[in-house]
Motif scaffolding. Structure first.
Motif, short mmCIF file in Angstrom:
data_model
loop_
_atom_site.label_atom_id
_atom_site.label_comp_id
_atom_site.label_asym_id
_atom_site.label_seq_id
_atom_site.Cartn_x
_atom_site.Cartn_y
_atom_site.Cartn_z
N ILE A 216 0.84 -1.57 -0.21
CA ILE A 216 -0.15 -0.28 -0.02
C ILE A 216 0.89 1.20 0.25
CG2 ILE A 216 -1.78 1.62 1.32
CD1 ILE A 216 -2.70 -1.15 2.60
N LYS A 217 0.54 2.51 -0.82
CA LYS A 217 1.50 3.43 -0.57
C LYS A 217 1.56 4.61 0.02
CE LYS A 217 2.37 3.21 -6.46
NZ LYS A 217 1.73 3.46 -7.31
N ASN A 218 2.24 5.06 0.52
CA ASN A 218 1.94 6.12 1.38
C ASN A 218 2.48 7.38 1.03
OD1 ASN A 218 2.11 4.49 3.56
ND2 ASN A 218 4.02 4.01 3.70
N ALA A 219 1.01 7.92 1.80
CA ALA A 219 1.57 9.64 0.66
C ALA A 219 2.05 9.83 1.68
CB ALA A 219 0.03 10.34 0.52
N LYS A 220 3.60 8.86 2.80
CA LYS A 220 4.16 9.27 3.43
C LYS A 220 4.96 8.44 4.70
CE LYS A 220 1.08 8.50 7.19
NZ LYS A 220 1.74 9.30 8.53
N ALA A 254 -11.25 8.82 -6.53
CA ALA A 254 -11.32 10.13 -6.02
C ALA A 254 -12.27 10.40 -7.68
CB ALA A 254 -10.02 10.82 -6.26
N PRO A 255 -12.45 11.67 -7.12
CA PRO A 255 -12.96 12.58 -8.22
C PRO A 255 -12.74 12.42 -10.33
CG PRO A 255 -13.57 13.74 -6.95
CD PRO A 255 -12.98 12.62 -6.68
N LYS A 256 -11.71 12.40 -10.55
CA LYS A 256 -10.63 12.23 -11.47
C LYS A 256 -10.98 10.72 -12.25
CE LYS A 256 -7.58 16.17 -11.08
NZ LYS A 256 -6.25 16.21 -10.61
N LYS A 257 -11.16 10.10 -11.57
CA LYS A 257 -11.64 8.63 -11.99
C LYS A 257 -12.57 8.13 -11.98
CE LYS A 257 -8.78 5.65 -11.29
NZ LYS A 257 -8.13 4.74 -13.16
N THR A 258 -13.78 8.56 -11.32
CA THR A 258 -15.64 8.45 -12.19
C THR A 258 -15.90 8.81 -13.07
OG1 THR A 258 -15.71 9.67 -10.52
CG2 THR A 258 -15.31 7.67 -9.19
N LYS A 259 -17.01 8.37 -13.67
CA LYS A 259 -18.11 9.06 -14.92
C LYS A 259 -18.66 10.17 -14.07
CE LYS A 259 -19.96 5.46 -17.34
NZ LYS A 259 -21.09 4.92 -17.85
N ASN A 260 -19.06 10.18 -12.90
CA ASN A 260 -19.89 11.12 -12.73
C ASN A 260 -19.36 12.75 -12.34
OD1 ASN A 260 -22.43 10.70 -13.59
ND2 ASN A 260 -22.34 8.69 -11.48
N GLY A 261 -18.01 12.33 -11.71
CA GLY A 261 -16.96 13.35 -11.20
C GLY A 261 -17.29 13.60 -9.34
N LYS A 262 -17.84 12.73 -8.72
CA LYS A 262 -18.09 12.78 -7.52
C LYS A 262 -17.15 11.60 -6.79
CE LYS A 262 -20.52 15.94 -6.77
NZ LYS A 262 -20.20 17.05 -5.81
N VAL A 263 -16.23 11.42 -5.59
CA VAL A 263 -16.01 10.15 -4.89
C VAL A 263 -17.36 9.12 -4.54
CG1 VAL A 263 -15.28 9.26 -2.82
CG2 VAL A 263 -14.56 11.11 -3.58
N ALA A 481 -2.45 7.96 3.49
CA ALA A 481 -2.90 8.32 2.41
C ALA A 481 -3.46 9.30 1.91
CB ALA A 481 -2.30 7.49 1.12
N VAL A 482 -3.64 10.76 1.70
CA VAL A 482 -4.45 12.00 1.86
C VAL A 482 -4.77 12.23 0.22
CG1 VAL A 482 -5.27 13.78 1.96
CG2 VAL A 482 -4.46 12.09 4.25
N ASN A 483 -5.68 12.13 -0.72
CA ASN A 483 -5.57 12.68 -2.00
C ASN A 483 -4.23 12.25 -2.90
OD1 ASN A 483 -8.07 13.25 -1.29
ND2 ASN A 483 -7.66 15.42 -0.88
N PRO A 484 -4.14 11.28 -2.74
CA PRO A 484 -2.94 10.69 -3.50
C PRO A 484 -2.48 11.36 -5.14
CG PRO A 484 -4.18 8.41 -3.21
CD PRO A 484 -4.88 9.70 -2.38
N ARG A 485 -2.06 11.42 -5.97
CA ARG A 485 -2.09 11.36 -6.90
C ARG A 485 -2.16 10.78 -8.27
NH1 ARG A 485 3.57 10.24 -6.08
NH2 ARG A 485 4.40 8.77 -6.94
N GLN A 519 -4.51 -3.57 -10.43
CA GLN A 519 -5.15 -4.09 -11.86
C GLN A 519 -6.08 -3.36 -12.82
OE1 GLN A 519 -4.76 -8.39 -12.18
NE2 GLN A 519 -2.07 -8.33 -12.47
N LEU A 520 -7.37 -3.36 -11.65
CA LEU A 520 -8.18 -3.23 -12.09
C LEU A 520 -8.67 -1.43 -11.74
CD1 LEU A 520 -11.08 -6.11 -10.82
CD2 LEU A 520 -10.38 -5.53 -13.26
N LEU A 521 -7.96 -1.39 -10.89
CA LEU A 521 -7.94 0.32 -10.53
C LEU A 521 -7.48 1.55 -11.77
CD1 LEU A 521 -8.39 0.34 -6.90
CD2 LEU A 521 -10.42 0.74 -8.73
N ASN A 522 -6.11 0.88 -11.87
CA ASN A 522 -5.36 1.83 -12.58
C ASN A 522 -5.63 1.96 -13.78
OD1 ASN A 522 -3.51 1.90 -10.60
ND2 ASN A 522 -2.38 0.15 -11.03
N PRO A 523 -5.92 1.44 -15.07
CA PRO A 523 -6.42 1.45 -16.24
C PRO A 523 -7.88 1.99 -16.22
CG PRO A 523 -6.68 -0.65 -16.16
CD PRO A 523 -6.33 -0.01 -14.65
N LYS A 524 -8.57 2.52 -15.32
CA LYS A 524 -10.01 2.57 -15.97
C LYS A 524 -9.98 4.19 -15.24
CE LYS A 524 -14.57 0.93 -15.56
NZ LYS A 524 -14.89 0.89 -16.84
#
Length: 796
Positions: A216-220, A254-263, A481-485, A519-524
């Motif tokens: 799991i990536k830390n954002a620390k 996060a919103p950038k990866k969802t169809k409706n722009g919401k979490v 991790a909080v709001n990671p890139r 694997q499922l989350l990254n490309p979509k």
């Protein structure tokens, strides 16, 4: 003939009267989902709407009234479960089950949970909202106990009703915390292997964290054999009437990866299955507060929840918060033990355990500076070689009540994080998402370090002080991790990345689920509820096909039977799915079992091998050890004149697997489908009695999924090849902030723990099929589609 007719008529009348009486009695025992009731200690009329699945939607003018109502409706559906939950930590199951529960009671009574609870309660601020609302919740439970119907289990077992107290709440949280811990299951086993065979044999076990590549990536003198600890504790948890917490999945997109722009928030905590299930759902609305939550029986604040502003859930961190210490008795005085400053006296406390239909048992609990001595609490340890258990939960301040109150009443992300920081144990990954677009996770737990070179995977030296905890870390050092890139956070009980160069020790699960999730989350980048719903029910292993390839490459394929050839062909074409009609998982799991048995049982012995199969180590080891041609474990230590190779063991295991499957399922390979061997039955404690099984148990069902896929329905490996599912997702929840009033949930069986309720098992088929029901928030719809129970203030 007239006499016979008369007799038959009388008999028929008696049968009708009995049937009517049973119907009336059954109706009387059912939970009350509509009508009016008068309650003490509510100020104004409070309305509870029960939706079509029995979830209460509580509308009150104050939080105090809402909590009284919650306690009442929670008790009418789950009072039996509450009773069991509150009895485990103080060692009071024998009072209702008799001597069969005595081992369980001795162990838990000796852990010190009850004493730690009392200490925490003594320091509570009695004027705080968390305390006041807890007392209101308990008032609701106790009013139901006084005035509601008695659960049928109480009558069958003979339970005397007692008022619920805040100590019960703390004891329930204490048991939950212990069920998260893993050290007591594996550290003794690893110590025995080290002492008997040396450290070389442990290289394949990955106890240095090297197996956890998806992080799991830390954002620390003759050493004591410690496996008795693993065996005893595993057996106690296995036989417990309340199932332990095991693992979990969660991801927040996060919103950038969802169809409706919401979490979009997803969570499915993995817990041992039982009936009733773990969670009770309830929705509370007051003029200044709203929350839809999942509650443990007998606790006032939900561990999982959401409202229109934020959602939260949890997975198990799997960090190490228990250390076992080998203490040294004073040879001249058995009442003393060695410390770095010389000998000191054991603290000794006497506890009386009441046993139904038998005499009381007096338990003497010895305690060292590290914690309670295990030797008198479990079977199998040498009495002159005391082993003490050091557990963070009982040693650090317990602020769990304030913590869960804060999580469920947070006004913003900062408030929520403060609540997370209050939890010293258990170790949790607390997942978070909100309407403002924030996604985050924080690891809870009071983390610590030993001196360099101390390996907490083994029994530690308690006498010298060299293996004691060196320092406790500030919460700022906890993984998070909080709001990671990368625009999502997730957890699948895998190890977090190092912080300041330090990998936190723990009992992390293999990378299988973590790898599949990423694997499922990254490309979509167009996720919606439907696609997340498919993902949370995903049955595909990202690791098993590679394991199969490694296994097949070591099979001697010169002299294969027709069925062996067919089985290999099925496996070569397998994509890692574990669906009902798949044949490959049946062959794969049988082969894995024989591979493990032929590789490890000769060194470990039959009993220890069985325990090994129940540890995280077994899951970690499979994918890696197979690739190590020079592993010391390949050689069978019982064949002195021969040194077995990897190819020999793998080939032998394959052939034995096919023979076993032919015997179990017949000679046609295509008939070896997963549904025939992978089944689930939700067991009620009284369902173990054959005559009561059909009344109290739910199932059995043929189910898809498997161990360490996202739809993690896990089981024990057994010789008979029947994979009886022990646990899995205790709920599946998906919260979409673009449509917050229609988020999804599902429970494994039903909302009610009352077998006479229509909501005892009405979600089981949906759950097994990977379907959902809505968690409604819209009041107009709730009122329109629900039954109504009104609580009216009782005049004093």
């Amino acid at each position: 003939m007239k006499i016979l007719r008369k007799f038959l008529l009388v008999l028929l009348s008696l049968v009708i009267v009995l049937a009517v009486a049973m119907l009336v009695y059954g109706y009387y025992l059912k939970p009350k989902y509509e009508g009016k009731l008068r309650l003490k200690n509510i100020q104004k009329e409070t309305t509870v709407y029960f939706d079509e699945f029995g979830v209460p939607h509580i509308y009150a003018t104050t939080s105090q009234d809402a909590m009284v109502a919650l306690g009442y409706v929670h008790a009418q559906d789950r009072l039996w479960q509450m009773e069991l939950m509150r009895r485990i930590a103080p060692g009071r199951l024998s009072e209702i089950f008799g001597s069969v529960a005595l081992k369980n009671d001795k162990f838990f009574a000796g852990l010190g949970i009850e004493e730690a609870s009392a200490k925490a309660i003594a320091s509570l601020d009695k004027n705080s909202p968390s305390y006041q609302l807890t007392m209101a919740y308990l008032e609701g439970i106790n009013q139901y106990m006084d005035e509601g119907t008695t659960p049928i289990e109480f009558s069958l077992v003979g339970v005397k009703k007692e008022k619920f107290t805040i100590k019960d709440v703390y004891n329930i949280f204490g048991y939950m915390s212990f069920s998260f811990a893993m050290a007591q299951k594996s550290d003794p086993l690893l110590t025995d292997v080290r002492n008997k065979y040396g450290m070389e044999y442990l290289k394949d076990f990955g106890i240095d964290g090297s197996f956890n590549t998806t992080k799991i990536k830390n954002a620390k003198d003759r050493p004591q054999e410690y496996a008795a600890i693993s065996k005893s504790v595993a057996s106690l948890l296995e036989k417990s009437p309340v199932s332990p917490f095991i693992g979990s999945n969660s991801w927040v997109i996060a919103p950038k990866k969802t169809k409706n722009g919401k979490v979009i928030f997803a969570n499915d905590p993995h817990i041992g299955f039982s009936q009733p299930g773990t969670w009770y759902e309830a929705h509370i609305v007051t003029p200044d507060f709203e929350l839809y939550g999942c509650y443990l029986a007998g606790t006032p604040y939900p561990l999982l929840g959401h409202n229109r502003e934020y959602a939260y859930g949890l997975t198990m961190f799997e960090n190490d918060d228990i250390d076992l210490y080998q203490e040294q008795n004073n040879p001249a005085n058995a009442n003393e033990y060695r410390t770095p400053n010389g000998f000191t006296t054991y603290e000794i406390q006497e506890k009386t355990i009441k046993v139904k239909d038998s005499s009381n048992v007096v338990l003497k609990v010895k305690t060292t500076r590290h914690g309670p001595v295990m030797n008198d609490l479990i079977d199998g340890l040498q009495q002159d070689k005391p082993v003490a258990m050091s557990w963070i939960y009982t040693q650090q301040p317990i602020q769990i009540l304030d913590a869960v109150y804060a999580l469920s009443h947070a006004k913003n992300k900062s408030d929520f994080q403060k609540g997370v920081s209050l939890i010293a144990a258990p170790g949790l990954n607390v997942m978070y998402g909100d309407a403002k677009g924030n996604v985050a996770w924080w690891a809870t737990g009071k983390l610590y370090k030993h001196k360099e070179g101390v390996n907490p995977n083994f029994i530690l030296d308690g006498a010298s002080g060299e293996d004691d905890i060196k320092e406790f870390l500030d919460f700022s050092k906890n993984p998070s991790a909080v709001n990671p890139r990368w625009n999502y956070v997730y957890s699948a009980n895998n190890q977090p990345e190092a912080i300041d160069g330090f990998l936190y020790p723990g009992y992390y699960l293999p990378e299988d689920r973590a790898k599949r999730i990423t694997q499922l989350l990254n490309p979509k980048s167009d996720w919606d509820m439907v696609s997340v719903g498919k993902m949370i029910f995903d049955n595909t292993s990202s690791v098993a096909p590679k394991v199969v390839k490694d296994l097949i490459s070591n099979v001697d394929q010169e002299s294969l039977s027709e069925n062996e050839k067919q089985a290999l062909s099925v496996l070569k074409n397998w994509k890692g799915t574990n669906n009902l009609s798949d044949v490959a998982p049946t062959i794969y799991n049988k082969w894995i079992f024989y591979y493990l048995k032929n590789t490890f049982e000769d060194e470990l012995g039959a009993e220890n091998f069985k325990m090994f199969l129940g540890t995280h180590i077994m899951k970690q080891i499979i994918a890696r050890q197979i690739t190590n041609e020079k592993s010391l474990w390949w050689d069978n230590v019982n064949t002195k004149k021969e040194k077995e190779t990897r190819s020999q063991i793998v080939s032998k295991s394959f052939k034995e697997s096919i023979v076993a499957l032919e015997k179990q399922l017949g000679s046609t390979v295509s008939d070896w489908t997963w549904n025939k061997v992978h089944t689930l039955e939700h067991q009620h404690p009284l369902g173990k009695v054959a005559a009561l099984r059909s009344v109290f148990n739910v199932g059995p069902f043929e189910v898809s999924g498997s161990t360490e896929v996202i739809n993690n329905l896990f089981f024990d490996f057994t010789d008979d090849g029947n994979y009886i599912v022990k646990g899995g997702p205790s709920t599946r929840r998906i919260i979409d902030f673009s449509d917050i009033e229609n988020s999804w949930s599902i429970l494994p069986t039903g909302q009610s723990g009352n077998p006479l309720s229509e909501h005892y098992s009405d979600q089981a088929e949906l759950y097994n099929a990977g379907k959902f029901r809505r968690m409604m928030l819209n009041k107009d719809e709730i009122v329109r589609t629900s039954t109504k129970l009104v609580f009216i203030p009782r005049k004093k």
